[in-house]
Design a protein around this motif. Structure first.
Motif, short mmCIF file in Angstrom:
data_model
loop_
_atom_site.label_atom_id
_atom_site.label_comp_id
_atom_site.label_asym_id
_atom_site.label_seq_id
_atom_site.Cartn_x
_atom_site.Cartn_y
_atom_site.Cartn_z
N VAL A 54 0.86 -1.19 0.00
CA VAL A 54 0.00 0.00 0.00
C VAL A 54 0.89 1.24 0.00
CG1 VAL A 54 -1.78 1.28 1.25
CG2 VAL A 54 -1.79 -1.23 1.29
N ARG A 55 0.67 2.11 -0.97
CA ARG A 55 1.40 3.38 -0.98
C ARG A 55 0.42 4.49 -0.65
NH1 ARG A 55 6.61 2.72 -2.84
NH2 ARG A 55 6.98 4.98 -2.78
N VAL A 56 0.74 5.26 0.38
CA VAL A 56 -0.11 6.38 0.79
C VAL A 56 0.56 7.64 0.25
CG1 VAL A 56 -1.20 7.56 2.71
CG2 VAL A 56 -0.74 5.10 2.87
N ARG A 57 -0.12 8.29 -0.67
CA ARG A 57 0.49 9.41 -1.40
C ARG A 57 0.24 10.74 -0.66
NH1 ARG A 57 3.42 6.72 -5.52
NH2 ARG A 57 2.04 5.25 -6.59
N GLY A 58 0.93 10.92 0.44
CA GLY A 58 0.79 12.18 1.17
C GLY A 58 0.98 11.99 2.66
N HIS A 59 0.67 13.05 3.40
CA HIS A 59 0.85 13.03 4.84
C HIS A 59 -0.32 12.34 5.53
CE1 HIS A 59 4.04 15.82 3.99
NE2 HIS A 59 3.22 16.80 3.64
N VAL A 60 -0.03 11.74 6.66
CA VAL A 60 -1.08 11.07 7.44
C VAL A 60 -1.06 11.58 8.88
CG1 VAL A 60 -1.24 8.97 6.06
CG2 VAL A 60 0.49 9.14 7.88
N GLY A 61 -2.19 11.42 9.57
CA GLY A 61 -2.31 11.85 10.97
C GLY A 61 -1.90 10.74 11.92
N TYR A 62 -2.67 10.59 12.99
CA TYR A 62 -2.34 9.61 14.04
C TYR A 62 -2.52 8.17 13.52
CZ TYR A 62 -2.66 13.05 17.92
OH TYR A 62 -2.48 14.09 18.79
N TYR A 63 -1.71 7.31 14.06
CA TYR A 63 -1.90 5.86 14.03
C TYR A 63 -1.97 5.25 12.63
CZ TYR A 63 -3.37 7.21 18.73
OH TYR A 63 -3.44 7.78 19.97
N ALA A 64 -1.31 5.88 11.66
CA ALA A 64 -1.30 5.28 10.32
C ALA A 64 -0.68 3.89 10.39
CB ALA A 64 -0.50 6.17 9.38
N ALA A 65 -1.26 2.97 9.66
CA ALA A 65 -0.79 1.57 9.59
C ALA A 65 -0.74 0.93 10.97
CB ALA A 65 0.58 1.49 8.91
N GLY A 66 -1.58 1.38 11.89
CA GLY A 66 -1.62 0.78 13.22
C GLY A 66 -1.99 -0.68 13.16
N ASN A 78 4.83 12.81 5.76
CA ASN A 78 5.07 12.73 7.20
C ASN A 78 3.94 11.94 7.87
OD1 ASN A 78 7.32 14.44 6.87
ND2 ASN A 78 5.99 16.25 7.01
N ALA A 79 4.26 11.40 9.05
CA ALA A 79 3.27 10.64 9.79
C ALA A 79 3.08 11.25 11.17
CB ALA A 79 3.70 9.18 9.91
N GLY A 80 1.85 11.27 11.62
CA GLY A 80 1.53 11.78 12.95
C GLY A 80 1.89 10.79 14.05
N PRO A 81 1.42 11.05 15.26
CA PRO A 81 1.77 10.18 16.39
C PRO A 81 1.34 8.72 16.17
CG PRO A 81 0.84 12.23 17.19
CD PRO A 81 0.67 12.24 15.70
N GLY A 82 2.15 7.84 16.73
CA GLY A 82 1.77 6.43 16.79
C GLY A 82 1.74 5.73 15.45
N SER A 99 6.02 11.64 13.91
CA SER A 99 5.80 12.32 15.18
C SER A 99 6.07 11.38 16.34
CB SER A 99 4.38 12.87 15.22
OG SER A 99 4.16 13.60 16.41
N MET A 100 5.54 11.73 17.50
CA MET A 100 5.86 10.96 18.72
C MET A 100 5.31 9.53 18.68
SD MET A 100 3.22 12.26 21.63
CE MET A 100 1.53 11.72 21.59
N ALA A 101 5.92 8.70 19.49
CA ALA A 101 5.44 7.33 19.71
C ALA A 101 5.41 6.50 18.44
CB ALA A 101 4.07 7.34 20.40
N ALA A 102 6.34 6.74 17.55
CA ALA A 102 6.41 5.90 16.34
C ALA A 102 6.71 4.46 16.76
CB ALA A 102 7.49 6.42 15.41
N GLY A 103 5.96 3.54 16.20
CA GLY A 103 6.19 2.13 16.50
C GLY A 103 5.86 1.73 17.92
#
Lengths: 231, 445
Positions: A54-66, A78-82, A99-103
């Motif tokens: 899956v390619r996400v073409r742009g910035h994402v907020g919280y919990y992307a690919a959680g 860029n990716a938001g928290p988590g 952002s914070m709490a990556a992974g």
């Protein structure tokens, strides 16, 4: 290159995207997807459980690919928290910063951040491998249980505070170590682990000999009154 | 005390109310060890509680229902606000979250068996989902805790509901510590930790920090589970009006409110006894928050912390709760603190009814342990039957009271059915003092 299926979040509700992705069988032939116009949406491409790209073409907020399982998710922004929180397997690649709490609490798989990651990168990690091409913020790998955190840049304050058995490889400066985190000697097996992670992260330009290894001193593994100033 | 130097009346030895025997023993223990006391269970101090309320049975002004003949329904639906698949319970009493790790596998199985027989749910705990509990719980609520031990999306999807735990009544604002003697090979593997070490449970979630983040976290969990599962949010009672309002605002389907009498597997005694609110003081502000938001009965309220009987349940429901949860009472039903083990309690320096060193893993009843020999003492089938019996009695008791108040459903109980015996209870529960129509804070005294 298989045909890539496109979901445009400018017109398709997030719930519909996930209904499509979650409905894929384990042996699906629809293995290539792109998501357009994420526009900082939260919880994009979460809970995937199929061997798809899956390619996400742009910035994402919280919990992307959680809680990702099996899928390979690339975030072209860029990716938001988590990002990739509690990942079980597969890969998540952030081409920008995280952002914070990556992974956070990740239990498996590989998270690669091509830019920098914020505070608490790898907090409470439980088996995930995280490779950050840039630097990480304060309290990274806080209470890290297992897995590896590789930082090609610098680490902020209190790296590895209250660490369990996660291993931290840092190439640059460490502002300070957290409670019960100490520098360790790197042996051949450690170097091999690091080299393999850099290879998987497509960051082989870095020399494993430039990294230092940090791990738990294990002095806080059993609660004892003599250690009370560390708690 | 003056020494008896001559005959005549003498001053009796007098214990201090301030420095009583328990206090002196604690000071001595602290002086000798340098560490605070850690124990399981909830607050042991005397607190305003449901005992301080009474029901007003029907008479001329109210019309009672016939016991054993006229229906008094007990069903409750939880999670219909936003989830596609709300859960249906036959009785409004559920089993609170208790972890595998704190409890043995057999105890978790017994809870599942008992709850299923009674038509209600169990809740996992801070150690992940075990096959024993999933296999024997027809309705299982999966806790999403700060530690995220054992958390995985497959278990999220095979749960019937998800409970995001912000805190618990025994220690609002506090984390936990499971001591190494309970970290068996299996517990360690489930939690991704080395065997035998003390493991901490965090007091905050690792990837969010406030109510706005909680809203996003709930959205993520809903997206992962296809908006099927009800989302519960559990808080320890401290600022119930605001906490419940924020949980509702964040999108909870169900809110769980746990008072300071609610048990824990292990926490500092000073924390258990001095932080948080008794459940009696927390229910009305929580209900008020729901009413102010127009969400009372739409977002269900489950209350817990010291629920011991059908009377307690009926009083909580009358104050506006939709259901109650039991933890300590369920363990007692299984056999915890049973006088049958008195000899062994004595060897541990305690007595039945007072045993609370659940964290040490030496429970004679085989419930709060990971020792295979001790755990084998609890037969999950027998334990499950006992729990089902207890749940049945609780329900029958609550129905008996509700019929006497003229209610055809337990949810029809209302504050007007109650009076308070003490000023404290009247103030906390906002229930009129018996014989008056007034409670502290209400104008017109």
């Amino acid at each position: 290159m298989p045909h890539s299926e496109t979901v445009d979040l400018a017109s398709v509700p997030l719930r519909e995207l996930h209904e499509q992705l979650h409905g894929l069988p384990a042996d699906t032939h629809r293995t290539s997807w792109q998501i357009l116009n994420p526009r900082g949406r939260h919880a994009v491409a979460v809970g995937l459980d199929a061997p798809i790209r899956v390619r996400v073409r742009g910035h994402v907020g919280y919990y992307a690919a959680g809680m990702n399982q099996k899928a390979i998710v690339t975030i072209e922004g860029n990716a938001g928290p988590g990002v990739a929180e509690n990942m079980m397997s597969g890969e998540v690649r952030v081409l920008g910063n995280a952002s914070m709490a990556a992974g956070a609490t990740g239990r498996g798989g590989l998270l690669v951040v091509r830019g920098d990651a914020g505070a608490r990168c790898g907090i409470s990690m439980k088996g995930i491998d995280i490779v950050v091409r840039g630097s990480v913020g304060h309290m990274s790998a806080f209470m890290g249980q297992t897995g590896n955190l590789v930082v090609c840049g610098d680490a902020g304050e209190a790296l590895g505070d209250s660490l369990y058995e996660a291993r931290l490889f840092v190439r640059g400066a460490v502002k300070s170590l957290g409670a019960d985190c100490e520098r360790k000697e790197m042996n051949e097996a450690d170097r091999a682990t690091l080299a393999a992670l850099l290879l998987r992260a497509e960051l082989s330009e870095f020399d494993v000999r430039d990294f230092a290894l940090y791990g738990s001193a294990r002095s806080l593994y059993h609660f004892h009154v003599d250690n009370v100033s560390s708690y | 005390m003056t020494a008896p130097s001559k005959p005549g009346p003498q001053t009796l030895p007098r214990q201090s109310a301030t420095f009583d025997r328990h206090t002196i023993a604690e000071i001595n223990r602290a002086a000798a060890t340098g560490i605070y006391d850690i124990r399981g269970g909830g607050a042991k101090r005397k607190l305003p509680h449901f005992d301080d309320l009474l029901f007003l049975g029907a008479s001329i002004s109210r019309y009672p229902l016939e016991g054993y003949r006229e229906r008094c329904d007990t069903k409750v639906t939880l999670g219909g606000r936003l989830a596609k698949k709300p859960i249906e319970l036959k009785i409004p009493v559920t089993i609170a979250g208790m972890s595998f790790g704190a409890l043995s596998g057999q105890a978790k199985e017994a809870l599942g068996r008992g709850a299923t027989l009674a038509g209600t749910s169990t809740t996992t705990g801070d150690g992940g989902m075990t096959e024993e509990e999933r296999g024997h719980s027809a309705t299982l609520i999966y806790q999403y805790l700060p530690s995220r031990y054992g958390m995985n999306p497959n278990d999220l999807r095979r749960a019937d509901a998800i409970e995001i735990v912000i805190g618990q009544g025994a220690k609002p604002g506090g984390g936990g510590m499971l001591l190494g003697q309970k970290i068996s090979e299996r517990v360690a593997k489930m939690r991704d930790l080395p065997e035998g070490i003390d493991q901490r449970s965090a007091c905050r979630h690792p990837d969010w920090t406030g109510p706005d983040d909680l809203e996003i976290k709930i959205e993520e969990l809903r997206e992962i589970t296809g908006w099927q599962k009800p989302i519960f949010v559990k808080v320890g009672a401290s600022r119930p009006y605001y906490d419940i309002a924020l949980a509702v605002k964040a999108g909870a389907d169900v809110v769980v409110l746990d008072g300071m009498q609610g048990g824990t597997a292990a926490t500092q005694d000073v924390f258990i006894e001095n932080v948080g609110l008794p459940i009696l003081a927390a229910i009305r502000p929580a209900v008020q928050a729901l009413q102010d938001l127009g969400m009372h009965r739409k977002v269900q309220l489950i209350v817990s912390g010291g629920i011991r009987s059908g009377a307690d349940m009926a009083k909580a429901l009358a104050m506006g709760a939709d259901a109650v949860a039991i933890g300590t009472a369920a363990l007692i039903a299984l056999g915890d603190n049973n006088p049958a083990w008195e000899e062994e309690y004595q060897k541990l320096g305690t007595t039945s009814g007072a045993y609370d060193d659940w964290h040490e893993g030496r429970d004679p009843a085989g419930i709060t342990t990971q020792d295979p020999a001790l755990a084998a003492r609890l037969d999950p089938i027998v334990g499950g039957r006992r729990l089902a019996n207890f749940l049945s009695v609780m329900t029958l008791e609550a129905q008996a009271i509700a019929r006497a108040c003229g209610k055809s459903h337990l949810h029809n109980l209302e504050p007007e059915d109650l009076v308070a015996l003490t000023m404290e209870a009247a103030a906390m529960a906002r229930i009129p003092l018996a014989g008056t129509d007034w409670y502290p804070g209400k104008a017109g005294f």
